[in-house]
Structures are given as structure tokens and as C-alpha cells.
Design an enzyme around this catalytic site. Structure first.
Site, PDB file in Angstrom:
ATOM      1  N   GLU A   3      45.828  28.087  78.613  1.00  0.00           N
ATOM      2  CA  GLU A   3      45.957  27.755  77.192  1.00  0.00           C
ATOM      3  C   GLU A   3      45.085  26.543  76.857  1.00  0.00           C
ATOM      4  O   GLU A   3      44.401  26.522  75.835  1.00  0.00           O
ATOM      5  CB  GLU A   3      47.417  27.479  76.825  1.00  0.00           C
TER       6      GLU A   3
ATOM      7  N   ASP B 290      48.879  30.388  70.011  1.00  0.00           N
ATOM      8  CA  ASP B 290      50.280  30.798  70.145  1.00  0.00           C
ATOM      9  C   ASP B 290      50.997  29.955  71.196  1.00  0.00           C
ATOM     10  O   ASP B 290      52.110  30.262  71.589  1.00  0.00           O
ATOM     11  CB  ASP B 290      50.402  32.293  70.462  1.00  0.00           C
TER      12      ASP B 290
ATOM     13  N   HIS C  54      51.642  37.910  70.090  1.00  0.00           N
ATOM     14  CA  HIS C  54      51.996  39.334  70.166  1.00  0.00           C
ATOM     15  C   HIS C  54      52.717  39.794  68.900  1.00  0.00           C
ATOM     16  O   HIS C  54      53.682  40.549  68.959  1.00  0.00           O
ATOM     17  CB  HIS C  54      52.839  39.619  71.413  1.00  0.00           C
TER      18      HIS C  54
ATOM     19  N   ASP D 192      44.140  37.368  73.233  1.00  0.00           N
ATOM     20  CA  ASP D 192      45.012  37.858  74.295  1.00  0.00           C
ATOM     21  C   ASP D 192      44.292  38.916  75.120  1.00  0.00           C
ATOM     22  O   ASP D 192      44.347  38.900  76.352  1.00  0.00           O
ATOM     23  CB  ASP D 192      46.301  38.422  73.699  1.00  0.00           C
TER      24      ASP D 192
END
Length: 159
Positions: free
Chosen positions: A52, A74, A129, A139
């Protein structure tokens, strides 16, 4: 220049499995033309949090002049570190948490702060998601990199 950086990290078997990051940069030139650049890489043995952080670092390091940047992630680990001022506290306490334990991933936090320095950056959290097109793309880039060949070594420095 205004830039939007979308980021995501992934790790298989977190912690300490293969992992990857995905980064998508959106920016507009002076004529109003929208540009997009993508970055991704995979690592042999890493953690989701490290990936991340790498996604944000790579996006910021790709910028060649000071910009107004929105990082969309996210990862609460990344966004809360700035929006909840965790980083400020860590710096005041010489890289110690509120519980007086060493901050994890100091090497990448320091690299991120250096990459962030010339820019005006704000961090926005999005639910992962959840159908956000750029987050889904990041992603895909991150997981594809984690599952791909030619994985890099994640060397931890300064921890």
C-alpha cells in the site's frame, strides 16, 4: 498541475507472502487533455501494508514538478496516517507509536514523506472492492504483479 493518484497494494499469504502494488496517475495538460499512467511491480516476500505504501510512493516519485495531488486509496493504514495525523505523532516521538513501540515500515514512511515533500497532497479513502473503476484497476495491477514472474526482493531498511 493537478494530479490524481489511485493506489492499491496486495499480498498473498499476508504477512510475508508475495505481493504487489498498482498505481494509476491521472493528470491534465494545459490544453485540457487527460493523461493516464500506470505502474505496478511484484515482490517475493512482503506485506499488504508495505505494498500500500509502495503504491503511493511510486505515484509521488513519478511526478517531475510540484503538483496539487489527491491520493485515493482503499488503505486506512495510509489515509489515516495523514488524515488522523498519526505521522505527526510518530515524528514527534522519534518514530514511536502512541504505545511507545517502533513504527512499522519506517523505511517506506520516510521515503513517502520525502516523495510528498514538494507537493500539496491530500489523502482520500475509498472502500475497496466496491466498484470504483480506478480502485478496481489498481487492485488488478497489484494482484497481477503479485501473481506474476520476475518478482523483486523487498529489502527493509532502517527498521
Amino acid at each position: 498541475m493537478k494530479v490524481t493518484i489511485y493506489t492499491d497494494g496486495a499480498a498473498r499469504g499476508n504477512p510475508e507472502g508475495p505481493g504487489g502494488y498498482g498505481t494509476v496517475l491521472h493528470y491534465m495538460d494545459t490544453k485540457g487533455t487527460l493523461y493516464e499512467r500506470e505502474y505496478a511491480a511484484g515482490y517475493k516476500k512482503t506485506t499488504n501494508n508495505r505494498m500500500e505504501l509502495m503504491a503511493v510512493i511510486v505515484g509521488l516519485e513519478a511526478l517531475t514538478r510540484p503538483c496539487e495531488v489527491e491520493v485515493i486509496s482503499d488503505s486506512k493504514y495510509v489515509t489515516d496516517a495523514f488524515n488522523q495525523h498519526w505521522v505527526d505523532g510518530w515524528l514527534k516521538k522519534n518514530w514511536k507509536t502512541s504505545g511507545n513501540k517502533p513504527v512499522k515500515n519506517i523505511d517506506l514512511w520516510k521515503r513517502l514523506l520525502k516523495a510528498k515533500e514538494p507537493h500539496h497532497v491530500r489523502f482520500t479513502w475509498v472502500k475497496g472492492h466496491d466498484g470504483h473503476p480506478q480502485n478496481e484497476r489498481c487492485d488488478f495491477l497489484a494482484t497481477s504483479a503479485a501473481d506474476g514472474g520476475n518478482l523483486l526482493d523487498d529489502t527493509v531498511e532502517g527498521n
